[in-house]
Design an enzyme around this catalytic site. Structure first.
Site, PDB file in Angstrom:
ATOM      1  N   TYR A  51       0.828  -1.217   0.000  1.00 35.66           N
ATOM      2  CA  TYR A  51       0.000   0.000   0.000  1.00 35.66           C
ATOM      3  C   TYR A  51       0.862   1.268   0.000  1.00 35.66           C
ATOM      4  O   TYR A  51       0.441   2.289  -0.545  1.00 35.66           O
ATOM      5  CB  TYR A  51      -1.012  -0.033   1.167  1.00 35.66           C
ATOM      6  CG  TYR A  51      -2.051  -1.110   0.925  1.00 35.66           C
ATOM      7  CD1 TYR A  51      -3.100  -0.890   0.027  1.00 35.66           C
ATOM      8  CD2 TYR A  51      -1.954  -2.360   1.529  1.00 35.66           C
ATOM      9  CE1 TYR A  51      -4.025  -1.888  -0.247  1.00 35.66           C
ATOM     10  CE2 TYR A  51      -2.878  -3.367   1.269  1.00 35.66           C
ATOM     11  CZ  TYR A  51      -3.911  -3.125   0.378  1.00 35.66           C
ATOM     12  OH  TYR A  51      -4.818  -4.114   0.096  1.00 35.66           O
ATOM     13  N   ASN A  96     -12.952   2.924  -5.274  1.00 34.46           N
ATOM     14  CA  ASN A  96     -11.535   3.241  -5.452  1.00 34.46           C
ATOM     15  C   ASN A  96     -10.938   3.824  -4.181  1.00 34.46           C
ATOM     16  O   ASN A  96     -11.600   4.551  -3.443  1.00 34.46           O
ATOM     17  CB  ASN A  96     -11.358   4.216  -6.605  1.00 34.46           C
ATOM     18  CG  ASN A  96     -11.828   3.613  -7.921  1.00 34.46           C
ATOM     19  OD1 ASN A  96     -11.999   2.407  -8.002  1.00 34.46           O
ATOM     20  ND2 ASN A  96     -12.053   4.439  -8.917  1.00 34.46           N
ATOM     21  N   ASP A 129      -8.085   5.611  -4.444  1.00 41.10           N
ATOM     22  CA  ASP A 129      -7.327   6.814  -4.831  1.00 41.10           C
ATOM     23  C   ASP A 129      -8.150   8.057  -4.474  1.00 41.10           C
ATOM     24  O   ASP A 129      -9.291   7.955  -4.018  1.00 41.10           O
ATOM     25  CB  ASP A 129      -6.960   6.758  -6.329  1.00 41.10           C
ATOM     26  CG  ASP A 129      -8.186   6.805  -7.241  1.00 41.10           C
ATOM     27  OD1 ASP A 129      -9.061   7.673  -7.047  1.00 41.10           O
ATOM     28  OD2 ASP A 129      -8.281   5.960  -8.165  1.00 41.10           O
ATOM     29  N   HIS A 149     -14.597   1.450   0.114  1.00 42.34           N
ATOM     30  CA  HIS A 149     -13.478   0.523   0.371  1.00 42.34           C
ATOM     31  C   HIS A 149     -12.284   1.210   1.026  1.00 42.34           C
ATOM     32  O   HIS A 149     -11.180   0.667   1.012  1.00 42.34           O
ATOM     33  CB  HIS A 149     -13.046  -0.160  -0.935  1.00 42.34           C
ATOM     34  CG  HIS A 149     -14.039  -1.156  -1.448  1.00 42.34           C
ATOM     35  ND1 HIS A 149     -13.982  -1.719  -2.703  1.00 42.34           N
ATOM     36  CD2 HIS A 149     -15.133  -1.708  -0.853  1.00 42.34           C
ATOM     37  CE1 HIS A 149     -14.994  -2.559  -2.866  1.00 42.34           C
ATOM     38  NE2 HIS A 149     -15.711  -2.566  -1.759  1.00 42.34           N
ATOM     39  N   CYS A 198      -5.689   3.529  13.131  1.00 47.23           N
ATOM     40  CA  CYS A 198      -4.902   2.993  14.248  1.00 47.23           C
ATOM     41  C   CYS A 198      -5.639   1.818  14.875  1.00 47.23           C
ATOM     42  O   CYS A 198      -6.787   1.957  15.316  1.00 47.23           O
ATOM     43  CB  CYS A 198      -4.645   4.077  15.297  1.00 47.23           C
ATOM     44  SG  CYS A 198      -3.737   3.405  16.712  1.00 47.23           S
ATOM     45  N   GLY A 235     -17.018   1.818 -14.847  1.00 46.04           N
ATOM     46  CA  GLY A 235     -15.704   1.193 -14.740  1.00 46.04           C
ATOM     47  C   GLY A 235     -15.555   0.206 -13.602  1.00 46.04           C
ATOM     48  O   GLY A 235     -14.516   0.159 -12.958  1.00 46.04           O
ATOM     49  N   LEU A 276     -15.746   0.019 -20.431  1.00 44.39           N
ATOM     50  CA  LEU A 276     -14.995  -0.295 -21.640  1.00 44.39           C
ATOM     51  C   LEU A 276     -15.586  -1.527 -22.329  1.00 44.39           C
ATOM     52  O   LEU A 276     -15.694  -1.591 -23.549  1.00 44.39           O
ATOM     53  CB  LEU A 276     -13.536  -0.556 -21.248  1.00 44.39           C
ATOM     54  CG  LEU A 276     -12.465  -0.551 -22.314  1.00 44.39           C
ATOM     55  CD1 LEU A 276     -12.491   0.729 -23.135  1.00 44.39           C
ATOM     56  CD2 LEU A 276     -11.091  -0.722 -21.651  1.00 44.39           C
ATOM     57  N   ALA A 299     -13.775   5.467 -20.187  1.00 44.60           N
ATOM     58  CA  ALA A 299     -14.468   6.379 -19.274  1.00 44.60           C
ATOM     59  C   ALA A 299     -14.260   7.840 -19.658  1.00 44.60           C
ATOM     60  O   ALA A 299     -15.187   8.648 -19.569  1.00 44.60           O
ATOM     61  CB  ALA A 299     -13.983   6.124 -17.847  1.00 44.60           C
TER      62      ALA A 299
HETATM   63  P1  OAD Z   1     -11.854  -4.370 -11.611  1.00 41.89           P
HETATM   64  O1  OAD Z   1     -10.409  -4.363 -11.921  1.00 41.89           O
HETATM   65  O2  OAD Z   1     -12.472  -5.629 -11.147  1.00 41.89           O
HETATM   66  O3  OAD Z   1     -12.663  -3.933 -12.917  1.00 41.89           O
HETATM   67  C1  OAD Z   1     -12.284  -2.830 -13.675  1.00 41.89           C
HETATM   68  C2  OAD Z   1     -13.376  -2.541 -14.686  1.00 41.89           C
HETATM   69  O4  OAD Z   1     -13.029  -1.352 -15.361  1.00 41.89           O
HETATM   70  C3  OAD Z   1     -13.576  -3.634 -15.746  1.00 41.89           C
HETATM   71  O5  OAD Z   1     -14.960  -3.899 -15.865  1.00 41.89           O
HETATM   72  C4  OAD Z   1     -13.026  -2.993 -17.033  1.00 41.89           C
HETATM   73  O6  OAD Z   1     -13.762  -3.376 -18.181  1.00 41.89           O
HETATM   74  C5  OAD Z   1     -13.260  -1.522 -16.748  1.00 41.89           C
HETATM   75  N1  OAD Z   1     -12.323  -0.615 -17.428  1.00 41.89           N
HETATM   76  C6  OAD Z   1     -10.981  -0.765 -17.638  1.00 41.89           C
HETATM   77  N2  OAD Z   1     -10.476   0.303 -18.256  1.00 41.89           N
HETATM   78  C7  OAD Z   1     -11.515   1.170 -18.456  1.00 41.89           C
HETATM   79  C8  OAD Z   1     -11.635   2.461 -19.058  1.00 41.89           C
HETATM   80  N3  OAD Z   1     -10.595   3.109 -19.574  1.00 41.89           N
HETATM   81  N4  OAD Z   1     -12.858   3.042 -19.075  1.00 41.89           N
HETATM   82  C9  OAD Z   1     -13.940   2.400 -18.562  1.00 41.89           C
HETATM   83  N5  OAD Z   1     -13.888   1.191 -17.980  1.00 41.89           N
HETATM   84  C10 OAD Z   1     -12.698   0.576 -17.936  1.00 41.89           C
HETATM   85  O7  OAD Z   1     -12.121  -3.168 -10.598  1.00 41.89           O
HETATM   86  P2  OAD Z   1     -13.347  -2.908  -9.612  1.00 41.89           P
HETATM   87  O8  OAD Z   1     -14.633  -3.337 -10.235  1.00 41.89           O
HETATM   88  O9  OAD Z   1     -13.239  -1.509  -9.163  1.00 41.89           O
HETATM   89  O10 OAD Z   1     -11.547  -3.929  -3.571  1.00 41.89           O
HETATM   90  O11 OAD Z   1     -13.003  -3.869  -8.404  1.00 41.89           O
HETATM   91  C11 OAD Z   1     -13.817  -3.877  -7.278  1.00 41.89           C
HETATM   92  C12 OAD Z   1     -13.010  -4.117  -6.035  1.00 41.89           C
HETATM   93  O12 OAD Z   1     -12.250  -5.301  -6.193  1.00 41.89           O
HETATM   94  C13 OAD Z   1     -11.963  -3.066  -5.742  1.00 41.89           C
HETATM   95  O13 OAD Z   1     -12.484  -1.940  -5.065  1.00 41.89           O
HETATM   96  C14 OAD Z   1     -10.995  -3.788  -4.878  1.00 41.89           C
HETATM   97  C15 OAD Z   1     -10.928  -5.103  -5.606  1.00 41.89           C
HETATM   98  O14 OAD Z   1     -10.662  -6.202  -4.855  1.00 41.89           O
HETATM   99  C16 OAD Z   1     -10.740  -3.845  -2.482  1.00 41.89           C
HETATM  100  O15 OAD Z   1      -9.541  -3.672  -2.571  1.00 41.89           O
HETATM  101  C17 OAD Z   1     -11.471  -3.983  -1.202  1.00 41.89           C
END
Ligand code: OAD
Length: 227
Positions: A52, A88, A90, A105, A113, A171, A198, A215
């Site tokens: 991290y 996210n 970030d 998240h 802490c 996304g 996407l 996006a």
């Molecule tokens: P993922 O990595 O699972 O999915 C990313 C998504 O973004 C996919 O559906 C892609 O098609 C899409 N994508 C990629 N590039 C893109 C772009 N330029 N424009 C639009 N879409 C795009 O990420 P999350 O769904 O956010 O949790 O994952 C959910 C959670 O899983 C995260 O918050 C994290 C992870 O484990 C924790 O860390 C607790």
């Protein structure tokens, strides 16, 4: 018109923040059990803190893109009727100007802490076991919701979903609950649901409308069309 916007890693991809599940995503080359679970942290805190720390340091090298900016503009236009719920960790929504943001998240720039349960804005590394600014115990962890932990502010999110006229998912792969279930809840209470991604996600068929594309293009277009 009340709008709830769920964002995932895809909205930050074009800013240079790795997604989790795409090819070359963050989980490739990392064992999720090791770096994103309470057990992984207990087993090897140093590895987890360094993981991290790297991602926190990377924030300084990235900027919000047109998608984050379009959502901030939408909030400026419609005020409190716009809520961003982000998975996210970030800070790109905030840096784009969004104020009404829930980080379900957690956040990279926050330390929790484990001794006194307080949170602190945190931009430094944690792998060197710094003392908690509140209680002085060196017991800080990333303020990130790991697998097996309960996402933050779920009551507020649920209330917003129940009152939403429009629900938009941007996304996100919809692989992780409870966020993946938001579309069903919003739909049940009569919201119009839109997916911007996407590629279609595993939940695409549950949305009234799907807009495919990066996006930085589809989010500004969707915001313009909403006007
Ligand atoms: P993922 O990595 O699972 O999915 C990313 C998504 O973004 C996919 O559906 C892609 O098609 C899409 N994508 C990629 N590039 C893109 C772009 N330029 N424009 C639009 N879409 C795009 O990420 P999350 O769904 O956010 O949790 O994952 C959910 C959670 O899983 C995260 O918050 C994290 C992870 O484990 C924790 O860390 C607790």
């Amino acid at each position: 018109m009340r709008i709830v916007i769920l964002t995932g890693a895809g909205i930050s991809a074009e800013s240079g923040v790795a997604t989790f599940r795409d090819a070359d995503g963050l989980w490739e080359g990392h064992n999720v059990q090791e770096v994103a679970t309470p057990d992984g942290f207990l087993a090897n805190p140093d590895l987890v803190l360094r993981f991290y720390d790297e991602r926190r340091a990377n924030l300084a090298t990235v900027e919000p893109n047109a998608a984050h900016l379009a959502l901030a503009e939408l909030e400026q236009r419609l005020g409190d009727d716009v809520l961003v719920v982000t998975q996210n960790v970030d800070d790109l929504h905030e840096r784009a100007g969004s104020k009404n943001v829930i980080h379900m998240h957690g956040q990279l720039r926050s330390a929790l802490c484990m001794a006194c349960d307080e949170r602190f804005t945190w931009d430094a590394p944690m792998a060197n076991d710094p003392a908690c600014p509140g209680c002085a115990v060196p017991s800080l962890r990333p303020d990130i919701v790991w697998f097996g932990e309960i996402p933050y502010r779920m009551n507020e999110i649920q209330d917003a979903l129940l009152a939403a006229d429009v629900f938009v998912a941007i996304g996100t792969s919809s692989e992780v609950y409870p966020a993946a279930g938001f579309v069903a809840l919003a739909s049940e209470v009569g919201a119009r649901t839109v997916e911007l991604n996407l590629h279609p996600s595993r939940m695409s068929s549950h949305f009234h409308e799907v807009m495919e594309g990066p996006a930085s293009e589809v989010v500004p277009r969707w915001v313009r069309e909403l006007a």
